[in-house]
Design a protein around this motif. Structure first.
Motif, PDB file in Angstrom:
ATOM      1  N   GLU A  73       0.829  -1.205   0.000  1.00 55.64           N
ATOM      2  CA  GLU A  73       0.000   0.000   0.000  1.00 55.64           C
ATOM      3  C   GLU A  73       0.865   1.258   0.000  1.00 55.64           C
ATOM      4  N   LEU A  74       1.958   1.228   0.752  1.00 55.98           N
ATOM      5  CA  LEU A  74       2.851   2.388   0.750  1.00 55.98           C
ATOM      6  C   LEU A  74       3.532   2.535  -0.603  1.00 55.98           C
ATOM      7  N   LEU A  75       3.915   1.432  -1.229  1.00 58.91           N
ATOM      8  CA  LEU A  75       4.516   1.494  -2.562  1.00 58.91           C
ATOM      9  C   LEU A  75       3.539   2.092  -3.561  1.00 58.91           C
ATOM     10  N   THR A  76       2.292   1.685  -3.501  1.00 65.07           N
ATOM     11  CA  THR A  76       1.273   2.231  -4.403  1.00 65.07           C
ATOM     12  C   THR A  76       1.105   3.735  -4.190  1.00 65.07           C
ATOM     13  N   GLU A  77       1.089   4.153  -2.938  1.00 69.09           N
ATOM     14  CA  GLU A  77       0.945   5.579  -2.621  1.00 69.09           C
ATOM     15  C   GLU A  77       2.126   6.387  -3.163  1.00 69.09           C
ATOM     16  N   LEU A  78       3.330   5.884  -2.951  1.00 71.06           N
ATOM     17  CA  LEU A  78       4.515   6.588  -3.443  1.00 71.06           C
ATOM     18  C   LEU A  78       4.550   6.627  -4.966  1.00 71.06           C
TER      19      LEU A  78
END
Length: 222
Positions: A73-78
């Motif tokens: 989820e953090l990778l998608t956000e970044l």
């Protein structure tokens, strides 16, 4: 604690993204723990690999607090250029971290660690294809045996003490997470922890015996 809609605070998006992308490739459900490094304007990203070692990379930007989120989820956000911290999953983090202060025990050439990692991968492929001593062995059993193998022993020179054992798990951690680059890698120790610290990140695991922190020589075991 961070409130709803808090920002992740990371400015080193490329560095963080590279770490997260490798992490989710090994474990799509992986968690990542963001821990601000006081006084530096940087954040340590901690995660646990499927073969049981902790890995960490420190990136620019100050996270709003100690928080655990889904790495994917953090990778998608970044990747989308977003600034929001994904939903917190602090209860999912169950692993102790090594103490912040450790001591360098030895320096290993990065090329040697890559050779050791490649040799283990080749041994696994050969054993899966042809068996061991003519007998078929399960891939998981072979993998676990290889990972438990002591790849490097760092032995005290000047005083008697317990050798520092670097497992294949740690070697695979720094190599497969892309932490080695073209530089050298430090063997570090603190209490019952052993770490390999490369130019781009580190891998840590616990050992069953207290580690010697005296001058050393190294013995690669392949």
């Amino acid at each position: 604690m961070t409130g709803p809609g808090a920002g992740h605070g990371l400015t080193g998006v490329a560095d963080a993204g590279a770490f997260l992308a490798r992490l989710v490739r090994f474990d799509p459900a992986a968690l990542v723990r963001l821990r601000p490094v006081p006084g530096t304007g940087r954040t340590a990203l901690w995660a646990r690999l499927p073969w049981g070692v902790l890995v960490v990379r420190t990136v620019p930007g100050g996270a709003p607090g100690d928080a655990t989120v889904a790495a994917g989820e953090l990778l998608t956000e970044l990747s989308a250029g977003g600034a929001t911290l994904p939903r917190r999953r602090d209860d999912g983090w169950r692993w102790p971290l090594p103490p912040p202060a450790s001591r360098a025990v030895e320096v290993l050439p990065g090329a040697e660690l890559r050779r050791i990692a490649d040799a283990a991968a080749g041994t696994l492929r050969e054993a899966v294809t042809h068996g061991v001593a003519g007998r078929a062995v399960g891939q998981r059993a072979l993998r676990d045996a290889l990972l438990d193998h002591v790849a490097v022993v760092v032995t005290p020179d000047e005083e008697p003490g317990t050798p520092v054992e670097v497992s294949q798990r740690l070697v695979q951690g720094v190599v497969r997470m892309g932490f080695v680059g073209t530089g050298d890698v430090q063997v570090r120790a603190v209490g019952r922890w052993v770490g390999l610290v490369g130019p781009y990140g580190a891998a840590w695991s616990r050992t069953v015996a207290d580690l010697a922190l005296t001058p050393t020589r190294i013995h690669p075991n392949g």
